[in-house]
Design a protein around this motif. Sequence first.
Motif, PDB file in Angstrom:
ATOM      1  N   TRP A   1      51.161   5.867  14.410  1.00  0.00           N
ATOM      2  CA  TRP A   1      51.743   4.799  15.227  1.00  0.00           C
ATOM      3  C   TRP A   1      50.984   4.609  16.537  1.00  0.00           C
ATOM      4  O   TRP A   1      50.865   3.477  17.038  1.00  0.00           O
ATOM      5  CB  TRP A   1      53.218   5.086  15.498  1.00  0.00           C
ATOM      6  CG  TRP A   1      54.090   4.878  14.290  1.00  0.00           C
ATOM      7  CD1 TRP A   1      54.773   5.821  13.591  1.00  0.00           C
ATOM      8  CD2 TRP A   1      54.347   3.631  13.633  1.00  0.00           C
ATOM      9  NE1 TRP A   1      55.432   5.257  12.534  1.00  0.00           N
ATOM     10  CE2 TRP A   1      55.190   3.900  12.534  1.00  0.00           C
ATOM     11  CE3 TRP A   1      53.943   2.306  13.843  1.00  0.00           C
ATOM     12  CZ2 TRP A   1      55.650   2.912  11.668  1.00  0.00           C
ATOM     13  CZ3 TRP A   1      54.398   1.317  12.983  1.00  0.00           C
ATOM     14  CH2 TRP A   1      55.245   1.619  11.916  1.00  0.00           C
ATOM     15  N   ILE A   2      50.459   5.692  17.099  1.00  0.00           N
ATOM     16  CA  ILE A   2      49.667   5.575  18.329  1.00  0.00           C
ATOM     17  C   ILE A   2      48.385   4.782  18.068  1.00  0.00           C
ATOM     18  O   ILE A   2      48.020   3.876  18.822  1.00  0.00           O
ATOM     19  CB  ILE A   2      49.331   6.980  18.884  1.00  0.00           C
ATOM     20  CG1 ILE A   2      50.598   7.649  19.421  1.00  0.00           C
ATOM     21  CG2 ILE A   2      48.286   6.881  20.002  1.00  0.00           C
ATOM     22  CD1 ILE A   2      50.410   9.103  19.791  1.00  0.00           C
ATOM     23  N   ILE A   3      47.684   5.124  16.976  1.00  0.00           N
ATOM     24  CA  ILE A   3      46.447   4.420  16.626  1.00  0.00           C
ATOM     25  C   ILE A   3      46.730   2.947  16.333  1.00  0.00           C
ATOM     26  O   ILE A   3      46.002   2.054  16.770  1.00  0.00           O
ATOM     27  CB  ILE A   3      45.770   5.098  15.420  1.00  0.00           C
ATOM     28  CG1 ILE A   3      45.282   6.503  15.810  1.00  0.00           C
ATOM     29  CG2 ILE A   3      44.606   4.253  14.905  1.00  0.00           C
ATOM     30  CD1 ILE A   3      44.769   7.325  14.657  1.00  0.00           C
ATOM     31  N   LEU A   4      47.814   2.686  15.586  1.00  0.00           N
ATOM     32  CA  LEU A   4      48.172   1.305  15.265  1.00  0.00           C
ATOM     33  C   LEU A   4      48.474   0.505  16.526  1.00  0.00           C
ATOM     34  O   LEU A   4      48.064  -0.660  16.653  1.00  0.00           O
ATOM     35  CB  LEU A   4      49.383   1.293  14.325  1.00  0.00           C
ATOM     36  CG  LEU A   4      49.852  -0.091  13.850  1.00  0.00           C
ATOM     37  CD1 LEU A   4      48.746  -0.781  13.047  1.00  0.00           C
ATOM     38  CD2 LEU A   4      51.120   0.036  13.003  1.00  0.00           C
ATOM     39  N   ALA A   5      49.155   1.125  17.480  1.00  0.00           N
ATOM     40  CA  ALA A   5      49.481   0.442  18.734  1.00  0.00           C
ATOM     41  C   ALA A   5      48.224   0.121  19.532  1.00  0.00           C
ATOM     42  O   ALA A   5      48.099  -0.974  20.118  1.00  0.00           O
ATOM     43  CB  ALA A   5      50.425   1.310  19.564  1.00  0.00           C
ATOM     44  N   LEU A   6      47.255   1.041  19.544  1.00  0.00           N
ATOM     45  CA  LEU A   6      46.004   0.814  20.268  1.00  0.00           C
ATOM     46  C   LEU A   6      45.205  -0.330  19.643  1.00  0.00           C
ATOM     47  O   LEU A   6      44.655  -1.180  20.351  1.00  0.00           O
ATOM     48  CB  LEU A   6      45.171   2.106  20.284  1.00  0.00           C
ATOM     49  CG  LEU A   6      45.702   3.248  21.161  1.00  0.00           C
ATOM     50  CD1 LEU A   6      44.875   4.512  20.948  1.00  0.00           C
ATOM     51  CD2 LEU A   6      45.678   2.846  22.636  1.00  0.00           C
ATOM     52  N   ILE A   7      45.130  -0.356  18.308  1.00  0.00           N
ATOM     53  CA  ILE A   7      44.400  -1.421  17.617  1.00  0.00           C
ATOM     54  C   ILE A   7      45.060  -2.779  17.878  1.00  0.00           C
ATOM     55  O   ILE A   7      44.382  -3.783  18.146  1.00  0.00           O
ATOM     56  CB  ILE A   7      44.332  -1.140  16.109  1.00  0.00           C
ATOM     57  CG1 ILE A   7      43.454   0.094  15.841  1.00  0.00           C
ATOM     58  CG2 ILE A   7      43.788  -2.341  15.341  1.00  0.00           C
ATOM     59  CD1 ILE A   7      43.453   0.557  14.406  1.00  0.00           C
ATOM     60  N   THR A   8      46.388  -2.801  17.823  1.00  0.00           N
ATOM     61  CA  THR A   8      47.122  -4.044  18.077  1.00  0.00           C
ATOM     62  C   THR A   8      46.873  -4.550  19.493  1.00  0.00           C
ATOM     63  O   THR A   8      46.641  -5.751  19.711  1.00  0.00           O
ATOM     64  CB  THR A   8      48.632  -3.819  17.858  1.00  0.00           C
ATOM     65  OG1 THR A   8      48.860  -3.342  16.518  1.00  0.00           O
ATOM     66  CG2 THR A   8      49.411  -5.107  18.067  1.00  0.00           C
ATOM     67  N   ALA A   9      46.913  -3.629  20.455  1.00  0.00           N
ATOM     68  CA  ALA A   9      46.687  -4.007  21.856  1.00  0.00           C
ATOM     69  C   ALA A   9      45.273  -4.547  22.050  1.00  0.00           C
ATOM     70  O   ALA A   9      45.063  -5.534  22.776  1.00  0.00           O
ATOM     71  CB  ALA A   9      46.929  -2.806  22.759  1.00  0.00           C
ATOM     72  N   LEU A  10      44.273  -3.923  21.397  1.00  0.00           N
ATOM     73  CA  LEU A  10      42.886  -4.373  21.517  1.00  0.00           C
ATOM     74  C   LEU A  10      42.705  -5.774  20.929  1.00  0.00           C
ATOM     75  O   LEU A  10      42.070  -6.641  21.533  1.00  0.00           O
ATOM     76  CB  LEU A  10      41.961  -3.381  20.808  1.00  0.00           C
ATOM     77  CG  LEU A  10      40.474  -3.763  20.761  1.00  0.00           C
ATOM     78  CD1 LEU A  10      39.900  -3.881  22.175  1.00  0.00           C
ATOM     79  CD2 LEU A  10      39.685  -2.742  19.939  1.00  0.00           C
ATOM     80  N   LEU A  11      43.281  -6.008  19.740  1.00  0.00           N
ATOM     81  CA  LEU A  11      43.170  -7.324  19.117  1.00  0.00           C
ATOM     82  C   LEU A  11      43.856  -8.400  19.953  1.00  0.00           C
ATOM     83  O   LEU A  11      43.348  -9.522  20.084  1.00  0.00           O
ATOM     84  CB  LEU A  11      43.782  -7.287  17.716  1.00  0.00           C
ATOM     85  CG  LEU A  11      43.003  -6.483  16.659  1.00  0.00           C
ATOM     86  CD1 LEU A  11      43.786  -6.412  15.349  1.00  0.00           C
ATOM     87  CD2 LEU A  11      41.630  -7.096  16.423  1.00  0.00           C
ATOM     88  N   ALA A  12      45.013  -8.045  20.532  1.00  0.00           N
ATOM     89  CA  ALA A  12      45.725  -9.006  21.374  1.00  0.00           C
ATOM     90  C   ALA A  12      44.888  -9.363  22.608  1.00  0.00           C
ATOM     91  O   ALA A  12      44.797 -10.537  23.012  1.00  0.00           O
ATOM     92  CB  ALA A  12      47.072  -8.431  21.787  1.00  0.00           C
ATOM     93  N   TYR A  13      44.244  -8.367  23.209  1.00  0.00           N
ATOM     94  CA  TYR A  13      43.399  -8.586  24.392  1.00  0.00           C
ATOM     95  C   TYR A  13      42.226  -9.514  24.051  1.00  0.00           C
ATOM     96  O   TYR A  13      41.916 -10.465  24.778  1.00  0.00           O
ATOM     97  CB  TYR A  13      42.895  -7.249  24.912  1.00  0.00           C
ATOM     98  CG  TYR A  13      41.834  -7.370  25.977  1.00  0.00           C
ATOM     99  CD1 TYR A  13      42.166  -7.676  27.294  1.00  0.00           C
ATOM    100  CD2 TYR A  13      40.480  -7.187  25.662  1.00  0.00           C
ATOM    101  CE1 TYR A  13      41.191  -7.798  28.279  1.00  0.00           C
ATOM    102  CE2 TYR A  13      39.498  -7.305  26.622  1.00  0.00           C
ATOM    103  CZ  TYR A  13      39.865  -7.602  27.940  1.00  0.00           C
ATOM    104  OH  TYR A  13      38.889  -7.725  28.898  1.00  0.00           O
TER     105      TYR A  13
END
Length: 354
Positions: A311-323
């Motif tokens: 879940w931590i990795i998924l959250a980081l990837i999501t945040a990067l794509l959103a940025y």
Amino acid sequence: MSRKIFLFTIILLSTLLPGHTLYTANTFIEHIEGSAINIYEENGNHLFSTAMEVVKGDRYISEDNFEYIIKEVTANKAVAKKIGKINLLAGNQAKNQGPFELASVKNKTVAIYHTHNGESYEPGKHNVSGKGEIHEIGQTLKESLEKIGVKAIHSENLHLPHDGFAYERSRATAVDLAKKNPGLILDLHRDGVPDKNEYLKKVDGKIISQIRIVIGRQNPNSSANDQLARQLKATADRTYPGLIKDIFYGRGNYNQSIAPRSLLLEFGTHVNNKGEVTASAQLLAEPLKELLYGKTTPAGGGKRIFRNLFWIILALITALLAYLFINEKNWQGVLKRIKKIIPLEILDKNPDDK
């Protein structure tokens, strides 16, 4: 005269045979719905309820590890005297190793059986003539153990009907399992307390039915069974606090005289639903593994660590794509930015290229 001599001989033998209880037609039939006894502290606070037989001299260890002794029993009410807070691991050489050095026992198998086969849960019948839902709970525990690498045996032998002679009939099953020399022998039951809240608890984010450990005081292995019960509760308290409700020491044998590593476990009560009980059986597998193999993973187990990491990795990837999307305004721009970061040969490599 000969009849009297015969009866006297039977009674005498029943008292001399170690750990063996002579059952009669008047024996208290345990786990029957509506036969609950309420136990109170001397100050009047309700301590616990049970459909097990309760007599003077029985002992009890609460969820928060206070020890009590039953001082008085009248009808469906009993009074218990508080002895004090205890250390479950007192006397053990190491906090992560059981009193029997279970980590060094070669056979790690967990053997499971059911003395009261017909026990079931709401919304269906509370007792059936055959295999009740308690058998499904036993199978769930077996499969949960096997998923984490622990071998398990699940006996579905029938010992019907549910009466005072059930433990006599299940004794043969317990003996047969003991011959396989398993690491643990567990007799799975459910309670008959009419209040579902007696066992309900939120553990690991889920509402489950708690588990009560029962020890028979009238057997030569009672001291060893006691240490095992305390070790299991201490292990579960670290891994899933609240999973083990308490430990009750009742008058009786419960076939625990057959093996020192045997316990009776009550999975909720008849008014709990099967889903709540299934959840507790699934959670119990991990403390049982730790009991047998020693502490090899942090509290909560390896699965919880990997789940959190995912879940931590998924959250980081999501945040990067959103940025990237906010800055580039469209997904084509996001892809171009990613290609600038990651070497093109990785993204554009043709499988036919050599």
